[in-house]
Write a protein that holds these residues in place. Structure first.
Motif, PDB file in Angstrom:
ATOM      1  N   ASP A 151       0.961  -1.253  -0.041  1.00 48.36           N
ATOM      2  CA  ASP A 151      -0.078  -0.158  -0.021  1.00 48.36           C
ATOM      3  C   ASP A 151       0.881   1.219   0.163  1.00 48.36           C
ATOM      4  O   ASP A 151       0.929   2.130   0.977  1.00 48.36           O
ATOM      5  CB  ASP A 151      -1.006  -0.041   1.206  1.00 48.36           C
ATOM      6  N   ILE A 152       1.559   1.328  -1.157  1.00 47.99           N
ATOM      7  CA  ILE A 152       2.483   2.408  -1.328  1.00 47.99           C
ATOM      8  C   ILE A 152       2.065   3.984  -1.536  1.00 47.99           C
ATOM      9  O   ILE A 152       0.990   3.845  -2.288  1.00 47.99           O
ATOM     10  CB  ILE A 152       3.747   2.121  -2.332  1.00 47.99           C
ATOM     11  N   TYR A 153       2.445   4.695  -0.854  1.00 50.22           N
ATOM     12  CA  TYR A 153       2.083   6.142  -1.154  1.00 50.22           C
ATOM     13  C   TYR A 153       3.295   7.116  -0.917  1.00 50.22           C
ATOM     14  O   TYR A 153       4.193   6.893  -0.496  1.00 50.22           O
ATOM     15  CB  TYR A 153       0.865   6.613  -0.097  1.00 50.22           C
ATOM     16  N   GLN A 154       2.810   8.484  -1.579  1.00 55.30           N
ATOM     17  CA  GLN A 154       3.889   9.429  -1.417  1.00 55.30           C
ATOM     18  C   GLN A 154       3.488  10.611  -0.556  1.00 55.30           C
ATOM     19  O   GLN A 154       2.461  10.869  -0.443  1.00 55.30           O
ATOM     20  CB  GLN A 154       4.333  10.114  -2.843  1.00 55.30           C
ATOM     21  N   ARG A 155       4.323  11.085   0.390  1.00 57.29           N
ATOM     22  CA  ARG A 155       3.866  12.277   1.370  1.00 57.29           C
ATOM     23  C   ARG A 155       3.546  13.256   0.527  1.00 57.29           C
ATOM     24  O   ARG A 155       4.014  13.779  -0.308  1.00 57.29           O
ATOM     25  CB  ARG A 155       5.149  12.071   2.225  1.00 57.29           C
ATOM     26  N   GLU A 156       2.675  14.194   1.313  1.00 57.38           N
ATOM     27  CA  GLU A 156       2.024  15.351   0.578  1.00 57.38           C
ATOM     28  C   GLU A 156       3.020  16.336   0.468  1.00 57.38           C
ATOM     29  O   GLU A 156       3.022  17.157  -0.342  1.00 57.38           O
ATOM     30  CB  GLU A 156       0.785  15.736   1.572  1.00 57.38           C
ATOM     31  N   ASP A 157       4.139  16.396   1.415  1.00 57.36           N
ATOM     32  CA  ASP A 157       5.003  17.359   1.435  1.00 57.36           C
ATOM     33  C   ASP A 157       6.390  17.051   0.803  1.00 57.36           C
ATOM     34  O   ASP A 157       7.355  17.739   0.877  1.00 57.36           O
ATOM     35  CB  ASP A 157       5.432  17.954   2.844  1.00 57.36           C
TER      36      ASP A 157
END
Ligand code: AP5
Ligand code: ZN
Length: 210
Positions: A151-157
């Motif tokens: 469940d990979i994601y990229q940080r908003e910042d």
């Protein structure tokens, strides 16, 4: 063993902290992770922190110091702790000192991860995180084996604009802390541009001799 991991955004604090947790069995206290958890849970703290974090600015000291004070008083910090991303202002460092005095604890070492600015941008924009395990990946240096499973994601910042603000905040508000801890004779500088395992080795050499 009470440690502060110090370094610019993307220097590898989180990556090394997780390895030290495994080695010493003491908790990682990451204010960034705590804020992100609060955002995910939709709490008031999360709502407040998000407005600053998304832009790459520091969350106000009063909010940040409060959550660290609460966390350090927990039982699992009895054997030690690894502070990751705190303190980040002189005021936070002074307040940390007061909190530790009250708890009868001291910081043993401030481990500084030294990395150049040009490497920071590549590291941060390539970072990916796992929602499932909290693991830290990088598209080039350490890609996840199965993106869906993790469940990979990229940080908003983790975008170029926010990174520039984060680096500015680091230089203006956080880097003065380096001299603060140096004057206390607590710092050790580690070359953060090496391979992850080599950096860990260098850190362990210092910590094992404490
Ligand atoms: P926070 O989450 O602490 O972010 P940060 O300090 O900007 O640091 P990062 O998490 O970006 O980097 P890291 O050093 O942990 O590097 P990592 O190991 O992930 O804070 C986020 C925000 O929360 C702040 O901007 C602020 O708004 C707020 N906040 C938090 N604490 C606060 C405080 N005390 N006061 C006020 N506000 C606060 O590695 C980065 C990437 O590089 C990864 O992809 C990794 O795989 C890769 N990598 C790591 N090591 C290596 C290596 N040796 N070689 C190649 N790649 C590597
Ligand atoms: Zn981090």
């Amino acid at each position: 063993m009470n440690i502060i991991l110090f370094g610019a955004p993307g220097a590898g604090k989180g990556t090394q902290a997780k390895l030290l947790v495994e080695k010493y069995g003491i908790p990682q206290i990451s204010t960034g992770d705590m804020f992100r958890a609060a955002i995910a849970n939709g709490t008031e703290l999360g709502k407040k922190a998000k407005t600053y974090m998304d832009d790459g600015q520091l969350v106000p000291d009063d909010v940040t110091i409060g959550i660290v004070e609460e966390r350090l008083a927990k039982e699992d910090c009895g054997k030690g702790f690894i502070l990751d991303g705190f303190p980040r202002t002189l005021h936070q460092a002074e307040e940390l000192q007061k909190i530790l005095d009250k708890l009868g604890k001291t910081i043993d070492k401030v481990v500084v991860l030294d990395v150049d600015d040009n490497e920071i941008l590549e590291r941060i924009t390539g970072r990916r995180m796992s929602r499932k395990t909290g693991k830290i990946y990088h598209v080039k240096y350490n890609p996840p084996v199965d993106e869906n499973e993790e469940d990979i994601y990229q940080r908003e910042d983790d975008n170029e604009t926010a990174v520039k603000t984060r680096l500015k905040a680091y230089k203006e508000q956080t880097s003065p802390l380096f001299d603060y801890y140096k004057n206390l004779g607590k710092t050790v500088i580690i070359n953060g541009k090496q391979e992850v395992a080599k950096i860990t080795e260098d850190i362990l050499r210092v910590l094992d001799s404490l």
